[in-house]
Design an enzyme around this catalytic site. Structure first.
Site, PDB file in Angstrom:
ATOM      1  N   SER A 100      31.165  38.023  37.522  1.00  0.00           N
ATOM      2  CA  SER A 100      31.591  39.366  37.142  1.00  0.00           C
ATOM      3  C   SER A 100      33.080  39.601  37.365  1.00  0.00           C
ATOM      4  O   SER A 100      33.906  39.035  36.668  1.00  0.00           O
ATOM      5  CB  SER A 100      30.737  40.390  37.904  1.00  0.00           C
ATOM      6  OG  SER A 100      30.761  41.620  37.252  1.00  0.00           O
ATOM      7  N   ASP A 140      43.539  32.591  30.381  1.00  0.00           N
ATOM      8  CA  ASP A 140      43.968  32.847  29.005  1.00  0.00           C
ATOM      9  C   ASP A 140      45.464  33.093  28.904  1.00  0.00           C
ATOM     10  O   ASP A 140      46.111  32.671  27.941  1.00  0.00           O
ATOM     11  CB  ASP A 140      43.215  34.056  28.432  1.00  0.00           C
ATOM     12  CG  ASP A 140      41.810  33.704  27.982  1.00  0.00           C
ATOM     13  OD1 ASP A 140      41.392  32.543  28.162  1.00  0.00           O
ATOM     14  OD2 ASP A 140      41.103  34.597  27.466  1.00  0.00           O
ATOM     15  N   LYS A 157      28.430  36.387  34.096  1.00  0.00           N
ATOM     16  CA  LYS A 157      28.021  37.792  33.962  1.00  0.00           C
ATOM     17  C   LYS A 157      29.163  38.570  33.319  1.00  0.00           C
ATOM     18  O   LYS A 157      30.147  38.902  33.972  1.00  0.00           O
ATOM     19  CB  LYS A 157      27.667  38.406  35.314  1.00  0.00           C
ATOM     20  CG  LYS A 157      27.230  39.869  35.205  1.00  0.00           C
ATOM     21  CD  LYS A 157      26.929  40.456  36.560  1.00  0.00           C
ATOM     22  CE  LYS A 157      26.531  41.915  36.410  1.00  0.00           C
ATOM     23  NZ  LYS A 157      27.659  42.745  35.898  1.00  0.00           N
TER      24      LYS A 157
END
Length: 440
Positions: A297, A308, A322
């Site tokens: 999460s 990224d 999640k």
């Protein structure tokens, strides 16, 4: 280092469910159609029959609560109803402090074993030691209690007393401690210097996480001169998640710019984007993020953003996967509805729901002999009724969630240290922000 082993995967699974990415908001309900209310009338009839005719008088409050949770559990594993006690417990978790005595514990031979007393807390000042076995709490035996039940008994209102009976190796009789509870602030971030590398372990994302992280980085900078500091290891292994805003702040601590995360609900107009602000607390030093199957999460938001945006190299094994957001909606009598209302997306526009974060450098952590064959990799994709991720495949998400208690045995950490010191090389390290992968 963390040493949860026998309860490791359970902890990762429960943590990911109980401490997902959380919003807190009041959301107006919309009226249902006439046919729905007819079905609800049938529910009312069934409830009255059970209440009046079941072989033994049922607990009516429990009947209703279980019916609500039955409805919510049919949606996904992370939606649930919290009664007043559960809601208060969740607030305690996210606040990062509670009334207690300040000891970290586990269960051993049906007794509560002290892992360590926390410095400058009532337990430490009273003389509780690591290895002590708590046999009684306020005169009541610990045997027969679950760990969470024993912990609940030790927690309580500030300035209230608690009596512990302790068995200590070498003592000829049980020891008794009378301790007064105080506010215990749980450290969300632990840190240390590994020679010429700063080590930052984020335990969970509570209201204190960013402040603890900032203080830890400041402390490391004071201990190691800038020209000697090789970089940082950000350890997110076994981190079950927590507050969304804290995940954004932690990501921002390492970034100068860029989108950190976006959340998208079923209404496209409700899409929200969260961007980093200028000011990298680490002054652009190389960063390696450690993840494993216990990283879920909010910790996946941080790993995904830094990966990224090419601010950090992610090392370890595939994370839990999640990728959903829960909104906490206050209900009557201080209870609350925990409802999945959105999915989150990394800066590249990718959902990790059911897939997890794939590390740039995969490094397996060997299991000790006593755990081989006794634990298995778990992830979001293995949860019954989970929301199917748009990128989910048969490979699924998650991996083993094990971190050795001693740093010398930590293969993943030592691999990261070797990279930072130049003893190992990899095309993914160091990360180059000029090659950031973002959604167009």
């Amino acid at each position: 280092m963390v040493r949860r082993v026998s309860l490791l995967l359970v902890g990762a699974l429960m943590g990911a469910t109980a401490m997902g990415v959380i919003y807190s908001a009041g959301v107006p309900a919309q009226a249902a159609g006439p046919s729905t209310y007819k079905e609800l009338a049938i529910f009312g009839d069934v409830f009255e029959r059970v209440r009046a005719q079941y072989v033994t008088p049922p607990d009516e409050e429990k009947l209703v609560e279980n019916a609500i949770n039955g409805m919510l559990s049919s949606l996904d594993p992370h939606s649930s109803y919290m009664n007043a006690k559960d809601a208060a417990d969740m607030q305690t978790q996210t606040k990062g402090e509670f009334g207690g005595i300040g000891i970290e514990v586990t269960m051993e031979d049906e007794l509560v074993k002290v892992i360590t007393p926390i410095d400058d807390t009532p337990g430490a000042r009273a003389g509780i030691l690591a290895g002590d076995l708590i046999s009684e709490i306020n005169g009541e035996p610990v045997r027969g209690l679950k760990l969470e039940e024993a912990v609940e008994k030790m927690r309580g209102a500030v300035n209230t007393p608690i009596k512990l009976t302790v068995l200590r190796k070498g003592a000829d009789k049980p020891l008794e401690f009378n301790i007064v509870r105080e506010i215990i602030a749980v450290k969300a971030v632990k840190s240390r210097v590994e020679g010429d590398v700063g080590y930052l372990r984020v335990i969970s994302f509570t209201e204190k996480t960013y402040d603890d992280l900032e203080a830890a980085i400041t402390k490391i900078k004071k201990e190691v001169p800038a020209d000697k500091l090789k970089g940082y290891v950000l350890d997110l292994r076994l981190n079950p998640g927590g507050l969304l805003d804290q995940a954004i702040y932690v990501s921002d601590a390492f970034l100068e710019k860029g989108e950190v995360v976006s959340t998208r609900s079923r209404n496209a107009d409700d899409t929200r984007r969260f961007n980093a602000s200028a000011g990298d607390l680490t002054d652009g030093k190389p960063v390696i993020v450690l993840v494993n199957g216990g990283s879920a999460s909010a910790s996946e938001i941080v790993a995904g953003a830094l990966q990224d945006l090419k601010r950090a190299t992610v090392l370890g094994t595939r994370s839990f996967g999640k990728g959903s957001v829960q909104t906490i909606i206050p209900m009557g009598e201080k209870g609350a509805l925990r409802l999945t209302t959105a999915l989150y997306y990394t800066p590249s526009g990718k959902s990790i729901q059911g897939t997890g974060i794939e590390p740039d450098i995969k490094v397996e952590q060997p299991l000790p002999e006593d755990l081989k064959g006794r634990v298995r990799a778990e992830g979001e994709s293995a949860l019954p009724g989970h929301i199917q991720g748009q990128n989910e495949t048969n490979e699924g998400s998650g991996s083993f969630a094990y971190v050795p208690p001693e740093a010398k045995d930590d293969v993943q950490l030592n691999y990261a240290l070797d990279l930072l010191r130049g003893n190992k090389t990899d095309p993914s390290f160091p990360a180059d922000p000029e090659k950031a992968v973002v959604a167009k």
